[in-house]
Design a protein around this motif. Structure first.
Motif, PDB file in Angstrom:
ATOM      1  N   PHE A  90      17.832  22.028  28.808  1.00 52.43           N
ATOM      2  CA  PHE A  90      19.177  22.374  29.290  1.00 52.43           C
ATOM      3  C   PHE A  90      19.216  23.823  29.802  1.00 52.43           C
ATOM      4  CE2 PHE A  90      23.479  24.003  27.872  1.00 52.43           C
ATOM      5  CZ  PHE A  90      24.197  23.455  28.920  1.00 52.43           C
ATOM      6  N   TYR A  91      18.751  24.764  28.960  1.00 50.37           N
ATOM      7  CA  TYR A  91      18.804  26.185  29.364  1.00 50.37           C
ATOM      8  C   TYR A  91      17.868  26.466  30.541  1.00 50.37           C
ATOM      9  CZ  TYR A  91      21.605  27.030  25.221  1.00 50.37           C
ATOM     10  OH  TYR A  91      22.596  26.989  24.294  1.00 50.37           O
ATOM     11  N   GLY A  95      17.126  24.353  32.899  1.00 45.45           N
ATOM     12  CA  GLY A  95      17.821  23.827  34.083  1.00 45.45           C
ATOM     13  C   GLY A  95      18.857  24.819  34.594  1.00 45.45           C
ATOM     14  N   LEU A  96      19.577  25.450  33.651  1.00 43.03           N
ATOM     15  CA  LEU A  96      20.594  26.435  34.052  1.00 43.03           C
ATOM     16  C   LEU A  96      19.958  27.688  34.663  1.00 43.03           C
ATOM     17  CD1 LEU A  96      23.225  26.396  31.158  1.00 43.03           C
ATOM     18  CD2 LEU A  96      23.143  25.050  33.233  1.00 43.03           C
ATOM     19  N   SER A  97      18.711  27.945  34.273  1.00 44.79           N
ATOM     20  CA  SER A  97      18.024  29.116  34.830  1.00 44.79           C
ATOM     21  C   SER A  97      17.384  28.798  36.176  1.00 44.79           C
ATOM     22  CB  SER A  97      16.943  29.595  33.857  1.00 44.79           C
ATOM     23  OG  SER A  97      17.544  30.031  32.677  1.00 44.79           O
ATOM     24  N   GLY A  98      17.538  27.559  36.619  1.00 46.20           N
ATOM     25  CA  GLY A  98      17.064  27.180  37.949  1.00 46.20           C
ATOM     26  C   GLY A  98      15.595  26.808  38.003  1.00 46.20           C
ATOM     27  N   ARG A 133      22.026  21.812  41.206  1.00 50.40           N
ATOM     28  CA  ARG A 133      21.209  21.369  40.079  1.00 50.40           C
ATOM     29  C   ARG A 133      21.807  21.843  38.743  1.00 50.40           C
ATOM     30  NH1 ARG A 133      15.445  23.479  40.161  1.00 50.40           N
ATOM     31  NH2 ARG A 133      15.116  22.134  41.942  1.00 50.40           N
ATOM     32  N   THR A 134      22.365  23.070  38.750  1.00 52.13           N
ATOM     33  CA  THR A 134      22.956  23.588  37.508  1.00 52.13           C
ATOM     34  C   THR A 134      24.199  22.780  37.131  1.00 52.13           C
ATOM     35  OG1 THR A 134      24.087  25.255  38.801  1.00 52.13           O
ATOM     36  CG2 THR A 134      22.119  25.963  37.660  1.00 52.13           C
ATOM     37  N   THR A 182      23.007  19.632  35.655  1.00 51.56           N
ATOM     38  CA  THR A 182      22.457  19.875  34.307  1.00 51.56           C
ATOM     39  C   THR A 182      23.582  19.965  33.284  1.00 51.56           C
ATOM     40  OG1 THR A 182      20.633  21.100  35.281  1.00 51.56           O
ATOM     41  CG2 THR A 182      21.003  21.448  32.944  1.00 51.56           C
ATOM     42  N   TYR A 198      24.275  17.102  30.256  1.00 51.19           N
ATOM     43  CA  TYR A 198      24.194  17.408  28.821  1.00 51.19           C
ATOM     44  C   TYR A 198      25.556  17.307  28.135  1.00 51.19           C
ATOM     45  CZ  TYR A 198      19.278  18.337  28.884  1.00 51.19           C
ATOM     46  OH  TYR A 198      17.920  18.176  28.985  1.00 51.19           O
ATOM     47  N   ARG A 230      23.098  33.028  31.745  1.00 49.78           N
ATOM     48  CA  ARG A 230      22.192  32.403  32.741  1.00 49.78           C
ATOM     49  C   ARG A 230      22.774  32.646  34.137  1.00 49.78           C
ATOM     50  NH1 ARG A 230      17.622  30.795  29.976  1.00 49.78           N
ATOM     51  NH2 ARG A 230      18.370  30.797  27.850  1.00 49.78           N
ATOM     52  N   PRO A 231      21.917  32.575  35.157  1.00 51.86           N
ATOM     53  CA  PRO A 231      22.420  32.875  36.509  1.00 51.86           C
ATOM     54  C   PRO A 231      23.247  31.736  37.114  1.00 51.86           C
ATOM     55  CG  PRO A 231      20.087  32.375  36.574  1.00 51.86           C
ATOM     56  CD  PRO A 231      20.479  32.348  35.133  1.00 51.86           C
TER      57      PRO A 231
END
Lengths: 251, 253
Positions: A107-108, A110-113, B2-3, B6, B10, B89-90
């Protein structure tokens, strides 16, 4: 010449809370100025409520400064560019209870790209680094405090950031956990990473840091170079106590 | 994108593992119990009663799941501090909010689909002759739940309190079903009340256009009322999320 990883220029934070028409102002930190060079391990020391966590949150973009300017590798704190280059471990990492360790990392990541193939590779790598591979398929609600801390560390390192920001990383760890955390921070630094962390533990800070900033009541009172406690004739503890309690009132 | 995917994926997983399957199980148990009981009580109106009861129960269970999920969707993350690791996160904060919303709505819709399938199965077992209008009622209910989810997320961020957000959302839910009545009463009162009622009516969701019983001539062959209702639901939800993003972007943690 090494580049500047973190730069805080006259950063102040005043907490403003409104309740039933009444506004209260509480000073958080005032006029904080310091730089952390790339590749450096910098520690923030201070008593409870001295502003360590506030300073870190201002850098992370979780709080907005009332005045001043905070930057990460030249980018404004809180911007996407700044966040891309940092990994963060909070004092007590909280996770989704219903997800497994691997799912949380996925999950994390994915959020970081991270792209799926890279992500799988990185997850395996960081799980091995924090010795959690065998427990990665268990739900987080079954993890002990030490295991949560390891997954916290794994998620901070997951996207291979240049800067790692740890808030009280050794709080509540047993002696073995403490040692492992110290080794990981050292290894990260040897690998070229910049590490900024806050702590109460003077012994850990003096083992790991190149420089230490001492915060007293929201102000950065002093920055201490490593040479001052290794060859200056005074321990870091003496320097710290002399800074936070110069008149010895608490002794 | 994509984010966004994601976060939505989840959130969906989290909701399903957390509590939503209990809602579906409870619905199934309630419907089975009611059908057995009503079989004895309602005589020749049994199918009609099961049909109405099933539609109402699906909507209420969907609403409860959506309200419970959305009042805690962001507030719980703020309380448990799981939000720290996400916002460092970015990703842009509105993306996080929209991702969470999409994940929750998908999970509630999935539970409503499961309930509807069970409902239809029960009807067929009782000898129901297919009525296509029932299959229009299901997506309209889903849209109504989407609107309420968006509105509740907005309330939770505006008030920063789960109980207050729940009370206001329930109030909006009730008022949203009585828009025409509200307008009628305001017109009877006259004066400034008419203008005030106009403002209130614009702000509260018009849930009557998503109620099959309140819309005349709805059928698959004349789809305009459905398309109009879907467009309204989409726009209203988007407006709620835009406002919620405004509140969320200024929040400190």
């Amino acid at each position: 010449m090494s580049s500047v990883a973190v730069s805080l220029n006259s950063v102040s934070k005043v907490y403003k809370r409104s309740h039933l028409g009444r506004t209260t102002l509480t000073p958080g930190v005032a006029d904080i100025r310091f730089d952390v060079a790339e590749g450096e391990v910098f520690g923030l020391l201070g008593l409870n409520g001295s502003g360590k966590t506030t300073t870190l949150k201002l850098l992370l973009g979780l709080l907005f400064p009332t005045s001043g300017d905070a930057r990460v590798f030249g980018h404004p704190a809180g911007s996407r560019e700044a966040k891309k280059s940092l990994g963060y471990l909070p004092e007590i990492p909280y996770f989704y209870r219903y997800l497994t360790g691997r799912e949380v990392l996925s999950f994390y990541g994915g959020l970081s790209g991270l792209a799926p193939a890279t992500l799988r590779q990185r997850i395996d790598h960081v799980l091995a680094e924090v010795r959690m591979t065998a427990h990665a398929h268990r739900p987080m609600r079954e993890y002990s405090k030490g295991m949560l801390q390891r997954i916290g560390l794994a998620q901070a390192m997951l996207h291979d950031p240049r800067l790692l920001v740890f808030d009280e990383p050794v709080t509540g760890l047993d002696p073995l956990g403490l040692r492992e955390m110290r080794e990981i921070i050292h290894k990260l630094n040897v690998g070229g990473k910049t590490v900024l962390f806050s702590s109460h533990s003077i012994s850990e800070v003096e083992k790991l840091c190149h420089r230490v900033g001492i915060l007293v009541k929201g102000r950065l009172e002093r920055i201490v170079e490593r040479s001052e406690w290794t060859t200056g004739g005074k321990s870091l503890e003496d320097i710290f106590v002399g800074t936070v309690d110069p008149e010895g009132r608490r002794s | 994108m994509r984010t966004l995917w994601t976060i939505a994926r989840y959130t969906f997983l989290q909701q399903i593992r957390n509590r939503l399957y209990l809602v579906v199980a409870l619905f199934a148990a309630l419907m089975m119990g009611a059908s057995l009981l009503l079989g004895a009580l309602a005589a020749d109106q049994e199918i009609r009663v099961i049909l109405d009861l099933g539609l109402a129960t699906t909507e209420i269970f969907g609403l409860v799941a959506a309200l419970l999920g959305s009042v805690t969707l962001v507030l719980e993350e703020m309380e448990t501090k799981t939000i720290y690791l996400i916002l460092t996160r970015p990703l842009a904060r509105p993306f996080y909010l929209v991702g969470r919303f999409l994940g929750l709505v998908s999970a509630v819709w999935a539970s409503m689909v499961a309930m509807s399938l069970f409902h239809v199965l029960l009807l067929y077992l009782k000898g129901w002759e297919t009525d296509p209008q029932v299959f229009i009622a299901f997506p309209l209910m889903g849209l109504k739940i989407m609107v309420m989810t968006g509105l509740t997320v907005l309330c939770s961020l505006a008030f920063s309190s789960a109980p207050t957000a729940t009370v206001f959302s329930l109030l909006f839910w009730v008022m949203g079903h009585f828009g025409p009545e509200l307008k009628f009463m305001a017109e009877k009162s006259g004066g400034a009340t008419v203008a005030l009622a106009g403002v209130v009516q614009a702000a509260i969701p018009n849930l009557t256009i998503l109620n099959l019983r309140d819309v005349l001539d709805v059928s698959w062959s004349a789809p305009w009322p459905i398309a109009r209702a879907a467009a309204y639901a989409g726009l209203y939800t988007a407006a709620c999320l835009a406002l919620a993003s405004g509140f969320f972007s200024r929040k400190e943690f």
